[in-house]
Each structure stands twice: as C-alpha cells, then as structure tokens.
Design a protein around this motif. Sequence first.
Motif, PDB file in Angstrom:
ATOM      1  N   ILE A 230      -5.548 -48.117 -79.455  1.00  0.00           N
ATOM      2  CA  ILE A 230      -4.733 -46.934 -79.112  1.00  0.00           C
ATOM      3  C   ILE A 230      -5.605 -45.688 -78.965  1.00  0.00           C
ATOM      4  CG2 ILE A 230      -2.624 -47.870 -80.129  1.00  0.00           C
ATOM      5  CD1 ILE A 230      -3.123 -46.147 -82.576  1.00  0.00           C
ATOM      6  N   HIS A 231      -6.761 -45.639 -79.625  1.00  0.00           N
ATOM      7  CA  HIS A 231      -7.660 -44.498 -79.455  1.00  0.00           C
ATOM      8  C   HIS A 231      -8.256 -44.500 -78.046  1.00  0.00           C
ATOM      9  CE1 HIS A 231      -7.403 -43.408 -83.675  1.00  0.00           C
ATOM     10  NE2 HIS A 231      -7.588 -44.703 -83.993  1.00  0.00           N
ATOM     11  N   ARG A 232      -8.587 -45.715 -77.544  1.00  0.00           N
ATOM     12  CA  ARG A 232      -9.085 -45.822 -76.173  1.00  0.00           C
ATOM     13  C   ARG A 232      -7.976 -45.494 -75.181  1.00  0.00           C
ATOM     14  NH1 ARG A 232     -12.550 -44.785 -72.467  1.00  0.00           N
ATOM     15  NH2 ARG A 232     -12.753 -46.359 -70.825  1.00  0.00           N
ATOM     16  N   VAL A 233      -6.726 -45.908 -75.490  1.00  0.00           N
ATOM     17  CA  VAL A 233      -5.569 -45.589 -74.630  1.00  0.00           C
ATOM     18  C   VAL A 233      -5.396 -44.076 -74.528  1.00  0.00           C
ATOM     19  CG1 VAL A 233      -3.056 -45.731 -74.464  1.00  0.00           C
ATOM     20  CG2 VAL A 233      -4.381 -47.765 -75.081  1.00  0.00           C
ATOM     21  N   LYS A 234      -5.466 -43.403 -75.665  1.00  0.00           N
ATOM     22  CA  LYS A 234      -5.308 -41.941 -75.662  1.00  0.00           C
ATOM     23  C   LYS A 234      -6.402 -41.270 -74.846  1.00  0.00           C
ATOM     24  CE  LYS A 234      -4.964 -38.050 -78.911  1.00  0.00           C
ATOM     25  NZ  LYS A 234      -3.749 -37.474 -78.295  1.00  0.00           N
ATOM     26  N   GLU A 235      -7.622 -41.773 -74.958  1.00  0.00           N
ATOM     27  CA  GLU A 235      -8.741 -41.217 -74.192  1.00  0.00           C
ATOM     28  C   GLU A 235      -8.526 -41.393 -72.688  1.00  0.00           C
ATOM     29  OE1 GLU A 235     -13.553 -41.974 -73.598  1.00  0.00           O
ATOM     30  OE2 GLU A 235     -12.466 -42.958 -75.231  1.00  0.00           O
ATOM     31  N   ILE A 236      -8.083 -42.604 -72.270  1.00  0.00           N
ATOM     32  CA  ILE A 236      -7.835 -42.851 -70.839  1.00  0.00           C
ATOM     33  C   ILE A 236      -6.725 -41.954 -70.331  1.00  0.00           C
ATOM     34  CG2 ILE A 236      -6.955 -44.564 -69.215  1.00  0.00           C
ATOM     35  CD1 ILE A 236      -8.433 -46.700 -70.850  1.00  0.00           C
TER      36      ILE A 236
ATOM     37  N   LYS B 175      -6.193 -51.948 -66.419  1.00  0.00           N
ATOM     38  CA  LYS B 175      -6.650 -53.275 -65.989  1.00  0.00           C
ATOM     39  C   LYS B 175      -8.145 -53.457 -66.270  1.00  0.00           C
ATOM     40  CE  LYS B 175      -2.958 -55.193 -64.091  1.00  0.00           C
ATOM     41  NZ  LYS B 175      -2.433 -56.503 -64.550  1.00  0.00           N
ATOM     42  N   GLU B 176      -8.920 -52.401 -65.992  1.00  0.00           N
ATOM     43  CA  GLU B 176     -10.364 -52.484 -66.205  1.00  0.00           C
ATOM     44  C   GLU B 176     -10.710 -52.616 -67.686  1.00  0.00           C
ATOM     45  OE1 GLU B 176     -12.067 -49.074 -64.393  1.00  0.00           O
ATOM     46  OE2 GLU B 176     -11.549 -49.685 -62.335  1.00  0.00           O
ATOM     47  N   ASN B 177      -9.897 -52.052 -68.553  1.00  0.00           N
ATOM     48  CA  ASN B 177     -10.171 -52.059 -69.993  1.00  0.00           C
ATOM     49  C   ASN B 177      -9.328 -53.099 -70.746  1.00  0.00           C
ATOM     50  OD1 ASN B 177     -11.957 -49.460 -70.775  1.00  0.00           O
ATOM     51  ND2 ASN B 177     -10.619 -48.951 -69.019  1.00  0.00           N
ATOM     52  N   ASN B 178      -8.697 -54.000 -69.977  1.00  0.00           N
ATOM     53  CA  ASN B 178      -7.902 -55.087 -70.580  1.00  0.00           C
ATOM     54  C   ASN B 178      -6.834 -54.560 -71.534  1.00  0.00           C
ATOM     55  OD1 ASN B 178      -9.386 -57.194 -69.282  1.00  0.00           O
ATOM     56  ND2 ASN B 178     -11.031 -56.920 -70.817  1.00  0.00           N
ATOM     57  N   ILE B 179      -6.219 -53.462 -71.134  1.00  0.00           N
ATOM     58  CA  ILE B 179      -5.104 -52.901 -71.909  1.00  0.00           C
ATOM     59  C   ILE B 179      -3.810 -53.386 -71.273  1.00  0.00           C
ATOM     60  CG2 ILE B 179      -3.948 -50.789 -72.636  1.00  0.00           C
ATOM     61  CD1 ILE B 179      -6.700 -49.434 -72.614  1.00  0.00           C
TER      62      ILE B 179
ATOM     63  N   ILE C 135      -3.866 -44.729 -63.833  1.00  0.00           N
ATOM     64  CA  ILE C 135      -3.842 -45.214 -65.223  1.00  0.00           C
ATOM     65  C   ILE C 135      -3.683 -46.729 -65.244  1.00  0.00           C
ATOM     66  CG2 ILE C 135      -2.448 -45.202 -67.332  1.00  0.00           C
ATOM     67  CD1 ILE C 135      -1.948 -42.205 -66.811  1.00  0.00           C
ATOM     68  N   TRP C 136      -2.849 -47.253 -64.364  1.00  0.00           N
ATOM     69  CA  TRP C 136      -2.674 -48.718 -64.267  1.00  0.00           C
ATOM     70  C   TRP C 136      -4.011 -49.400 -63.985  1.00  0.00           C
ATOM     71  CZ3 TRP C 136       1.149 -52.474 -64.614  1.00  0.00           C
ATOM     72  CH2 TRP C 136       0.891 -53.691 -63.982  1.00  0.00           C
ATOM     73  N   ASP C 137      -4.763 -48.853 -63.004  1.00  0.00           N
ATOM     74  CA  ASP C 137      -6.069 -49.439 -62.675  1.00  0.00           C
ATOM     75  C   ASP C 137      -7.031 -49.343 -63.865  1.00  0.00           C
ATOM     76  OD1 ASP C 137      -5.144 -49.980 -60.142  1.00  0.00           O
ATOM     77  OD2 ASP C 137      -5.918 -48.110 -59.281  1.00  0.00           O
ATOM     78  N   ALA C 138      -6.992 -48.209 -64.579  1.00  0.00           N
ATOM     79  CA  ALA C 138      -7.884 -48.038 -65.735  1.00  0.00           C
ATOM     80  C   ALA C 138      -7.520 -49.011 -66.853  1.00  0.00           C
ATOM     81  CB  ALA C 138      -7.820 -46.601 -66.236  1.00  0.00           C
TER      82      ALA C 138
ATOM     83  N   VAL D 168       2.073 -49.418 -74.469  1.00  0.00           N
ATOM     84  CA  VAL D 168       0.996 -50.400 -74.424  1.00  0.00           C
ATOM     85  C   VAL D 168       1.222 -51.445 -75.516  1.00  0.00           C
ATOM     86  CG1 VAL D 168      -0.661 -48.757 -73.494  1.00  0.00           C
ATOM     87  CG2 VAL D 168      -0.456 -49.015 -75.971  1.00  0.00           C
ATOM     88  N   SER D 169       0.505 -52.540 -75.361  1.00  0.00           N
ATOM     89  CA  SER D 169       0.646 -53.652 -76.305  1.00  0.00           C
ATOM     90  C   SER D 169       0.096 -53.268 -77.685  1.00  0.00           C
ATOM     91  CB  SER D 169      -0.102 -54.878 -75.775  1.00  0.00           C
ATOM     92  OG  SER D 169      -0.174 -55.882 -76.755  1.00  0.00           O
ATOM     93  N   TYR D 170       0.619 -53.942 -78.742  1.00  0.00           N
ATOM     94  CA  TYR D 170       0.135 -53.711 -80.098  1.00  0.00           C
ATOM     95  C   TYR D 170      -1.304 -54.179 -80.276  1.00  0.00           C
ATOM     96  CZ  TYR D 170       4.508 -52.081 -82.156  1.00  0.00           C
ATOM     97  OH  TYR D 170       5.607 -51.333 -82.472  1.00  0.00           O
ATOM     98  N   ASN D 171      -1.782 -55.006 -79.348  1.00  0.00           N
ATOM     99  CA  ASN D 171      -3.159 -55.483 -79.423  1.00  0.00           C
ATOM    100  C   ASN D 171      -4.156 -54.475 -78.854  1.00  0.00           C
ATOM    101  OD1 ASN D 171      -2.311 -57.939 -80.529  1.00  0.00           O
ATOM    102  ND2 ASN D 171      -1.916 -58.799 -78.481  1.00  0.00           N
TER     103      ASN D 171
END
Length: 433
Positions: free
Chosen positions: A343-349, A409-413, A404-407, A337-340
């Motif tokens: 990462i805590h939300r990424v781990k949760e998803i 997109k929804e969370n602007n990750i 995960i891709w769809d999630a 994922v991007s540095y922006n």
Amino acid sequence: MTDYTEVQAIVLEYLKEFYQLLMNNFTGWNILIQLAVVAASIVASYPLTKIINIALKKIKINEDHPKTKKFMEYVYRFVSPIITIIFLSVASQILMYAKLPVSFIKIVANFYQIWLIIKLTTLIIDHMFVKKVIQVWFWVRAILSILGVWERTKEMLQKIKLNFGEVNLELYSIIITFILAIFLFWLMKKILHFLDVRLKNSKSLRPTMQVLLSKVITYFIYAFAGFMLMGSLGISMTTLSLFTGGIGLGIGIGLQKIFSNLLSGFTLLLDDSIKPGDVIETGDTFGSVKEMSSRYTSIVTREGKEILIPNEEFISKPVVNWSHSNRLIRVNANIGVSYNSDIHRVKEILETIPQNFDRVLKRPKPESFLLDFGDSSVNFELQFWIRDPQKGIINVRSEVLLAIWDAFKENNIEIPFPQRDLHIKTSEVDFRS
C-alpha cells in the motif's frame, strides 16, 4: 382614411398645377436651344474625361490597398459629371448674357450636382436596400424642389390622412417615418456593433459589466429611436401613455415569463454570480457560459451542443459554478487494490502519476488517502487539481486513471473485484413420509 373623392380631388388639382408648370417652362423654340446646349456639353465632356482619367492613372498611387482602390474608382466615376457641370454652368452664363432662357440647362446642372451629393452622402452606407431607399427619396425630393413643386407636393400629402382608431396620421408623416426608420435601424446596428467591439476589448471592465453596459446602451438607443419615430408620426404623449399602459397590462397578464427572464438577466449581470467563460452545472446541463443576454444564457456543453437556458432558471434553481471565485477544481477518484499489494507503493504511484499530465497542477500537489479496508479491497481516494474546467473534467480523470492502470500492471498491483464463496450443504430427506 381621408374620403376617396377628396383624395381624388387633391391629386387631380396637384397634377393640373404640375402640368401647367411644365407647359409654361418647357415648350417652344427655347427648349430646343437648351436641349442642344445640354447635349453638346455632355458630348464635349466625354473626351476630356478620358484625358483626365488617363492622367490620374499615371500618378503613382498604391491601388493594391482595397480602400485606396475603391476611392480611386469613385474619383474616376465623378470626373465626368463634374466636367459636365462646369460646361453647363459656362453655357448658361453665355446664354444669359445673350438674354436667352436657361431654366432647363440649370435643371440639368442641378441634377448632376444632386447626383454627386447623393453618391457622396451614401458612400458610408453599405446596406444596398437602405442605400437605394435613401437615394430614391433624395432624388424625388430634389427633382420636385428643382421643378418648384416640392412645397405643393408636401401640402398634398399632408392633406391625405389615414385613421387608426383615434389616431389620425398624415400620409407625408408615414412616408418620412418609414424612410427615417430604415436609416435609423441601419445606423443603430452600426453604432451597437462599434460599441460592442469597444466594450469587449476593454481591459478595465469585468465580463458581466461589459454585457450589462451593452444591453443598457442597446435598450436606450432603441427607446430613443422609438421616441424619434413616434415624434415623426406626430403621435402625442397622451396616445403614447395609453399605448404603454396597454403594454404594461399585457406584461402583467400574458408576458410574465418574458418579464421575469429580463429581470433575472439584469440581476445575474449585476451580482456577477455567472459570467461569460464560467463553467457551470445546473440540472443535467454541464458546460461553459458562452453568452449572456437579457432573456437567456447560452451554455456550450462538452458535446458541442449549445443550450439556451432562461435566466429565471438560474435565480430559482441551484447552480454549481465551478469557476465562480477561482478556476481551481479538485478532481477525485476512488481506487481499490488487493490486500496483497504494497500500500505504500500504491500511495506513491497514485501521487506521482497525475504529475505527468500538463493539465494537473503541481501546486497544490496530488494527494492520496487510505479510506478504509473493504470486503475485497483496500480503498484509496486520489485528489488532484486542475485550473481549466472548461476543457472538461471527466476526460482528465479518465487519462489519469488509465495511466494508473498501466503503472499498476507494471508493478504487479492487482485491482480486485468482488468475490463470493457459495457453500452448498446436502442432507438426507425421507421421501417415504
């Protein structure tokens, strides 16, 4: 083979004796009386058969069931010959009381009795060719026995010999062995099918033991049948030892691969390293084990192709058994994922999305780990578990990644891709030099 002139003499002598027997028993006015009695018995049995069949049909029997219907068909068919036999027996007793010959009547009555016996004994045989061969043999044997020439016929066939190298075989033995072989192979097929069904339905035997017992019993039955046929041919054990010695030499020289696969097959069945239903991977082949035979193992791939792999391959080459001790399989997926991103939300998803799929186990629960900080992305590894690898691994990973891709997109990750900056420097060049 026995000399042609000798065979001709044997056959001619037999035919002369047979003709003389017919002339002595079936000529003169007495045969006409017996023919009339036989014809009268057959004609008289016809209306009585109709009456009995009509009476049987009035009995309340559930003929809708296939087996009951088939049984009643045979009952209707057997009524006529049984009545004819009764009429012939009564007629022969009357003629004997009148001191008239009854040899032909007895022969016809015996024919009807033999017909009934043959029909009843071949009811269990469902293979038409096997049934016809056995019926023909019984008819020939019965007719010759009734006429009193069976023993003479047997002696004639035993005198005719066929030579195969140093082995001399009687024509009678060859005929008997041929009929016996046809019946034995049909019987073995039925027995093996029955045993195979019983073994597969057994709850106390492991799949590999089911296959192993099936193969051992199969070889034992075939070996037993082979010894029976050789005994029927009159082949001695000395000749058999020479024959098996030749087979052993052939295995040692030209059948090494086949023999190696057979031994490998029994080894696999004994050590339980591979069993039907396992998901395995060997070389470029990935799939589930459908069947294990003594020579090869059948693998069904995810594309539906059935690949037959020689058993020797599983002994001499590495094999990945995804379900050897248990069917729990861990599926890994690398995600950047991007540095922006948070990462805590990424781990949760990453740990929540796989739990929405039925094939993904809740225990052990999916986990994600931050692997490293790459050039263009923060790299994670997702791990989740499944219990049914035979249904495919790539497909479930693909479904999870799409979710995960769809999630994301929804969370602007953002999932970054490699980028490079190209800097071009210019300098003055003196072209006059």
